[in-house]
Design a protein around this motif. Structure first.
Motif, PDB file in Angstrom:
ATOM      1  N   TYR A 159     -25.666 -68.471  21.092  1.00 34.16           N
ATOM      2  CA  TYR A 159     -25.313 -67.439  22.062  1.00 34.16           C
ATOM      3  C   TYR A 159     -26.113 -66.172  21.758  1.00 34.16           C
ATOM      4  O   TYR A 159     -26.441 -65.879  20.622  1.00 34.16           O
ATOM      5  N   TYR A 184     -19.206 -65.324  26.119  1.00 33.46           N
ATOM      6  CA  TYR A 184     -20.475 -65.528  25.404  1.00 33.46           C
ATOM      7  C   TYR A 184     -21.587 -65.664  26.435  1.00 33.46           C
ATOM      8  O   TYR A 184     -21.426 -66.339  27.442  1.00 33.46           O
ATOM      9  N   LEU A 186     -24.721 -67.459  26.843  1.00 31.37           N
ATOM     10  CA  LEU A 186     -25.406 -68.607  26.217  1.00 31.37           C
ATOM     11  C   LEU A 186     -26.767 -68.847  26.812  1.00 31.37           C
ATOM     12  O   LEU A 186     -26.994 -68.721  27.965  1.00 31.37           O
TER      13      LEU A 186
END
Length: 186
Positions: A159, A184, A186
Motif C-alpha cells: 500500500y 489503504y 493500494l
C-alpha cells in the motif's frame, strides 16, 4: 332500576360516574407509556445515531475518493506519486483538493486526537490512530484524518498510503468500525 325511580342526587352521581376516566386509569396509561418508551427510545436513539454515522461515512469516503481522482487527473496515477513523507504527500496531493479546517501535522495536539482513546468493536483498547507520529488534519465537516505513507510502495507491491478517519472528531464512541475507519491506497 329505572331512572325515574332514582332521586335527583342519585341521577347526578350516576351521570358523573359515566363521564371521564378515573385516576387509576390515568396512572395505568402512564405506566404503559413509560414501559413502552423504556424499550423503544434507546433503539430509536441508536438508529438515529447510526444513520448519522453512515451518512458521514459516505460523505467522507466520497470526498476523499474525489480528492484522489482530482489529484490523479493533475498529477498522474497515484502509484507514480512521490511517496516520500507524510507531510509532503499531504501538501502536494491532498491539500489542494480537500476543504480542510485545520492542519495539525505531527506532534502533540489535543484538537487532532493525539490524547484521545480508541477501542475495537469487541471493547478492547486500540492504539491511537491519530497519535502524534501521524500527519493529521481536520476537514471542514469536522472529520479527523491521519495519513501515513509507505515510501517506494509501487516497487514493493504494498500500500502507498494508509488513511484513517474519525467521522465525528472528538465525539464518542471512538470505536473502529463505528466511527473510525482505515483506508489503504493500494
Amino acid at each position: 332500576v329505572c331512572s325515574s325511580d332514582l332521586t335527583p342526587n342519585q341521577k347526578i352521581v350516576n351521570h358523573k360516574k359515566r363521564e371521564g376516566i378515573t385516576l387509576s386509569e390515568v396512572v395505568v396509561g402512564i405506566v404503559i407509556i413509560g414501559v413502552i418508551s423504556k424499550f423503544l427510545l434507546p433503539t430509536l436513539f441508536w438508529t438515529v445515531a447510526k444513520v448519522k454515522l453512515v451518512s458521514r461515512f459516505t460523505k467522507s469516503y466520497s470526498e476523499m475518493a474525489q480528492c484522489v481522482k482530482t489529484a490523479e487527473r493533475n498529477e498522474g496515477n497515484f502509484t507514480t506519486w512521490l511517496w516520500n513523507t507524510d507531510s509532503e504527500v499531504y501538501r502536494r496531493y491532498f491539500k489542494p483538493y480537500l476543504r480542510t479546517r485545520r492542519v495539525c501535522g505531527t506532534g502533540a495536539d489535543e484538537d487532532c486526537g493525539s490524547n484521545a482513546t480508541y477501542k475495537y468493536l469487541n471493547g478492547s483498547d486500540a492504539s491511537n490512530p491519530f497519535s502524534s507520529s501521524y500527519y493529521r488534519f481536520i476537514t471542514d465537516d469536522g472529520a479527523r484524518w491521519a495519513i501515513q505513507v509507505n515510501a517506494d510502495c509501487a516497487e514493493k507491491g504494498q500500500y502507498c498510503a494508509m488513511l484513517r478517519v474519525d467521522l465525528n472528531g472528538d465525539e464518542k464512541p471512538n470505536i473502529f468500525g463505528r466511527d473510525v475507519f482505515t483506508f489503504y491506497m493500494l
